[in-house]
Design an enzyme around this catalytic site. Structure first.
Site, PDB file in Angstrom:
ATOM      1  N   GLU A   1      -5.531  -5.222  10.721  1.00 52.19           N
ATOM      2  CA  GLU A   1      -4.644  -4.141  11.004  1.00 52.19           C
ATOM      3  C   GLU A   1      -4.667  -3.398  12.398  1.00 52.19           C
ATOM      4  O   GLU A   1      -5.531  -2.539  12.384  1.00 52.19           O
ATOM      5  CB  GLU A   1      -4.702  -3.306   9.876  1.00 52.19           C
ATOM      6  CG  GLU A   1      -4.187  -3.918   8.631  1.00 52.19           C
ATOM      7  CD  GLU A   1      -3.759  -2.548   7.567  1.00 52.19           C
ATOM      8  OE1 GLU A   1      -2.648  -3.051   7.019  1.00 52.19           O
ATOM      9  OE2 GLU A   1      -4.237  -1.343   7.409  1.00 52.19           O
TER      10      GLU A   1
ATOM     11  N   GLY B   1       2.289   1.877  10.821  1.00 48.53           N
ATOM     12  CA  GLY B   1       2.972   3.166  10.727  1.00 48.53           C
ATOM     13  C   GLY B   1       3.927   3.633  11.913  1.00 48.53           C
ATOM     14  O   GLY B   1       4.503   4.783  12.051  1.00 48.53           O
TER      15      GLY B   1
ATOM     16  N   GLU C   1      -6.935   4.452   7.921  1.00 51.18           N
ATOM     17  CA  GLU C   1      -6.881   6.207   7.601  1.00 51.18           C
ATOM     18  C   GLU C   1      -8.090   6.661   6.730  1.00 51.18           C
ATOM     19  O   GLU C   1      -8.358   7.773   6.792  1.00 51.18           O
ATOM     20  CB  GLU C   1      -5.553   6.252   6.657  1.00 51.18           C
ATOM     21  CG  GLU C   1      -4.093   6.115   7.316  1.00 51.18           C
ATOM     22  CD  GLU C   1      -3.091   5.447   6.612  1.00 51.18           C
ATOM     23  OE1 GLU C   1      -3.086   5.794   5.387  1.00 51.18           O
ATOM     24  OE2 GLU C   1      -2.040   5.095   7.132  1.00 51.18           O
TER      25      GLU C   1
ATOM     26  N   GLY D   1       2.583  -1.202   4.458  1.00 49.78           N
ATOM     27  CA  GLY D   1       2.721   0.371   4.256  1.00 49.78           C
ATOM     28  C   GLY D   1       4.314   0.815   3.863  1.00 49.78           C
ATOM     29  O   GLY D   1       4.687   0.381   2.868  1.00 49.78           O
ATOM     30  N   GLY D   2       4.783   1.266   4.786  1.00 55.01           N
ATOM     31  CA  GLY D   2       6.195   2.021   4.880  1.00 55.01           C
ATOM     32  C   GLY D   2       7.278   1.186   3.961  1.00 55.01           C
ATOM     33  O   GLY D   2       7.864   1.570   3.101  1.00 55.01           O
TER      34      GLY D   2
ATOM     35  N   ASN E   1       0.876  -1.062   0.050  1.00 57.07           N
ATOM     36  CA  ASN E   1       0.101   0.217  -0.053  1.00 57.07           C
ATOM     37  C   ASN E   1       0.917   1.384   0.014  1.00 57.07           C
ATOM     38  O   ASN E   1       1.511   1.387   0.984  1.00 57.07           O
ATOM     39  CB  ASN E   1      -1.001  -0.029   1.225  1.00 57.07           C
ATOM     40  CG  ASN E   1      -1.469   1.171   1.143  1.00 57.07           C
ATOM     41  OD1 ASN E   1      -1.746   1.887   0.440  1.00 57.07           O
ATOM     42  ND2 ASN E   1      -2.282   1.429   2.520  1.00 57.07           N
ATOM     43  N   TRP E   2       1.137   1.890  -1.228  1.00 55.66           N
ATOM     44  CA  TRP E   2       2.018   3.064  -1.276  1.00 55.66           C
ATOM     45  C   TRP E   2       1.426   4.324  -0.582  1.00 55.66           C
ATOM     46  O   TRP E   2       1.936   5.420  -0.586  1.00 55.66           O
ATOM     47  CB  TRP E   2       2.546   3.100  -2.759  1.00 55.66           C
ATOM     48  CG  TRP E   2       3.397   2.161  -3.290  1.00 55.66           C
ATOM     49  CD1 TRP E   2       4.055   1.086  -2.342  1.00 55.66           C
ATOM     50  CD2 TRP E   2       3.820   1.961  -4.560  1.00 55.66           C
ATOM     51  NE1 TRP E   2       4.796   0.448  -3.311  1.00 55.66           N
ATOM     52  CE2 TRP E   2       4.767   1.075  -4.460  1.00 55.66           C
ATOM     53  CE3 TRP E   2       3.349   2.460  -5.739  1.00 55.66           C
ATOM     54  CZ2 TRP E   2       5.571   0.517  -5.600  1.00 55.66           C
ATOM     55  CZ3 TRP E   2       4.149   2.075  -6.986  1.00 55.66           C
ATOM     56  CH2 TRP E   2       4.991   1.025  -6.987  1.00 55.66           C
ATOM     57  N   LYS E   3       0.119   4.212  -0.235  1.00 54.53           N
ATOM     58  CA  LYS E   3      -0.385   5.618   0.218  1.00 54.53           C
ATOM     59  C   LYS E   3      -0.051   6.649  -0.644  1.00 54.53           C
ATOM     60  O   LYS E   3       0.012   6.482  -1.792  1.00 54.53           O
ATOM     61  CB  LYS E   3      -0.053   5.741   1.504  1.00 54.53           C
ATOM     62  CG  LYS E   3      -0.085   4.483   2.478  1.00 54.53           C
ATOM     63  CD  LYS E   3       0.121   4.821   4.078  1.00 54.53           C
ATOM     64  CE  LYS E   3       0.012   3.444   4.900  1.00 54.53           C
ATOM     65  NZ  LYS E   3      -0.042   3.612   6.220  1.00 54.53           N
TER      66      LYS E   3
ATOM     67  N   HIS F   1      -9.423   0.954   4.830  1.00 57.54           N
ATOM     68  CA  HIS F   1      -8.348   1.314   5.484  1.00 57.54           C
ATOM     69  C   HIS F   1      -8.738   2.399   6.892  1.00 57.54           C
ATOM     70  O   HIS F   1      -9.391   3.169   6.670  1.00 57.54           O
ATOM     71  CB  HIS F   1      -7.154   1.876   4.690  1.00 57.54           C
ATOM     72  CG  HIS F   1      -5.898   1.985   5.222  1.00 57.54           C
ATOM     73  ND1 HIS F   1      -5.382   2.737   5.975  1.00 57.54           N
ATOM     74  CD2 HIS F   1      -5.026   1.053   5.033  1.00 57.54           C
ATOM     75  CE1 HIS F   1      -4.253   2.560   6.496  1.00 57.54           C
ATOM     76  NE2 HIS F   1      -3.911   1.417   5.615  1.00 57.54           N
TER      77      HIS F   1
ATOM     78  N   SER G   1       3.337  -2.319  10.797  1.00 56.16           N
ATOM     79  CA  SER G   1       4.723  -2.183  10.431  1.00 56.16           C
ATOM     80  C   SER G   1       5.393  -3.644  10.238  1.00 56.16           C
ATOM     81  O   SER G   1       6.223  -4.049  10.970  1.00 56.16           O
ATOM     82  CB  SER G   1       5.190  -1.715  12.065  1.00 56.16           C
ATOM     83  OG  SER G   1       4.892  -0.559  12.291  1.00 56.16           O
TER      84      SER G   1
HETATM   85  C1  PEP Z   1      -0.894   0.184   6.103  1.00 59.46           C
HETATM   86  O1  PEP Z   1      -1.023   1.372   5.983  1.00 59.46           O
HETATM   87  O2  PEP Z   1      -1.908  -0.573   5.914  1.00 59.46           O
HETATM   88  C2  PEP Z   1       0.204  -0.323   6.949  1.00 59.46           C
HETATM   89  C3  PEP Z   1       0.250  -1.577   7.531  1.00 59.46           C
HETATM   90  O3  PEP Z   1       1.105   0.519   7.088  1.00 59.46           O
HETATM   91  P1  PEP Z   1       2.635  -0.037   7.639  1.00 59.46           P
HETATM   92  O4  PEP Z   1       3.125  -1.013   7.173  1.00 59.46           O
HETATM   93  O5  PEP Z   1       3.658   1.485   7.486  1.00 59.46           O
HETATM   94  O6  PEP Z   1       2.432   0.052   9.407  1.00 59.46           O
END
Ligand code: PEP
Length: 253
Positions: free
Chosen positions: A168, A174, A98, A235-236, A11-13, A96, A214
């Site tokens: 999640e 994040g 966010e 994500g990251g 997920n590149w956001k 999500h 994470s």
């Molecule tokens: C996400 O945005 O779904 C996520 C899990 O982010 P991260 O891996 O950065 O915690």
């Protein structure tokens, strides 16, 4: 019991220009032979078309990070599931945290999105998860159950069997605070049990439950070795092709 192929999704956001997206693809695809693992990338809406062309014939699939539930009309700024299908998307991330927290999406809207996504032959990656406060109050299971029951209302078993649920925990997204593999396994197993009660065991044994929060190269293997964790939503660490490749390899055991 069905054999579930793990699904690792990036997920590149709100990251990556077109040039950066293609540079990632070139580097990521250089060495990787994808077998026994499904890989999905969710770039911004603007990257979907050209990435779909670049990925033609490749086993890597595309996801949208968001979608609207109406097909067409006066909904300025929105993108429909039919448009996503047309452009070559296979999946859409729905719900999500966010989107829920920053953009005010509630469980009813998420349910409308899930149903619209299925109707247009896409697969939802439905995100669920508890906040830190909810976890500390012992409400994790109640929150997960409420989200699943409302978000999947009206979904029929043959759709649910294809669903991807991403567990999640919000406090792990994040933040660098990964859930322990025991907690991640417990959340994913609980989600599968709820699906089992809502539908049947064929559905609950077919659908894939990812963990997200994470996930990094150094914790992926342990998380992904848990019996009810069928992949990761990343994500990251998905922004770097080397880190993302290491996470994908973590799914291969
Ligand atoms: C996400 O945005 O779904 C996520 C899990 O982010 P991260 O891996 O950065 O915690």
């Amino acid at each position: 019991m069905s054999v579930r192929i793990p699904l690792i999704a990036a997920n590149w956001k709100l990251h990556k220009t077109l040039a950066e997206a293609h540079d990632f693809l070139d580097k990521f695809r250089e060495n990787l032979k994808l077998q026994d693992v499904d890989v999905v990338i969710a770039p911004s809406f603007l990257g979907l078309h050209s990435m779909a062309i670049a990925l033609k014939g490749s086993p890597i699939h595309l996801a949208a990070q968001n979608v609207y539930f109406e097909e067409k009309g006066a909904f300025t700024g929105e993108v429909s599931p039919g448009m996503l299908h047309d452009v070559g998307c296979h999946y859409a991330i729905v719900g999500h945290s966010e989107r829920r927290a920053i953009f005010g999406e509630d469980d009813t809207m998420i349910n409308q999105k899930v149903r619209a996504v299925f109707k247009n032959s896409l697969i939802p990656i439905l995100c669920i998860g508890e906040s830190l406060e909810q976890r500390e109050n012992g409400e994790t299971e109640a929150v997960l159950e409420r989200q699943l029951r409302t978000n999947l209302e009206g979904v029929v078993p043959n759709q649910a069997a294809k669903l991807v649920v991403a567990y999640e925990p919000i406090w792990a997204i994040g933040t660098g605070k990964t859930a322990s593999s025991e907690d991640a396994q417990a959340g994913c197993k609980f989600a599968r049990n709820v699906v089992d009660e809502m539908f049947n065991s064929d559905v609950s044994q077919s659908l894939r439950v990812q963990y997200g929060g994470s996930v990094k190269p150094d914790n992926a293997r342990e998380l992904l070795s848990q019996p009810d964790i069928d992949g990761a939503l990343v994500g990251g660490a998905s922004l770097d092709p080397i880190d993302f490749e290491a996470i994908v390899r973590g799914a291969l055991g």
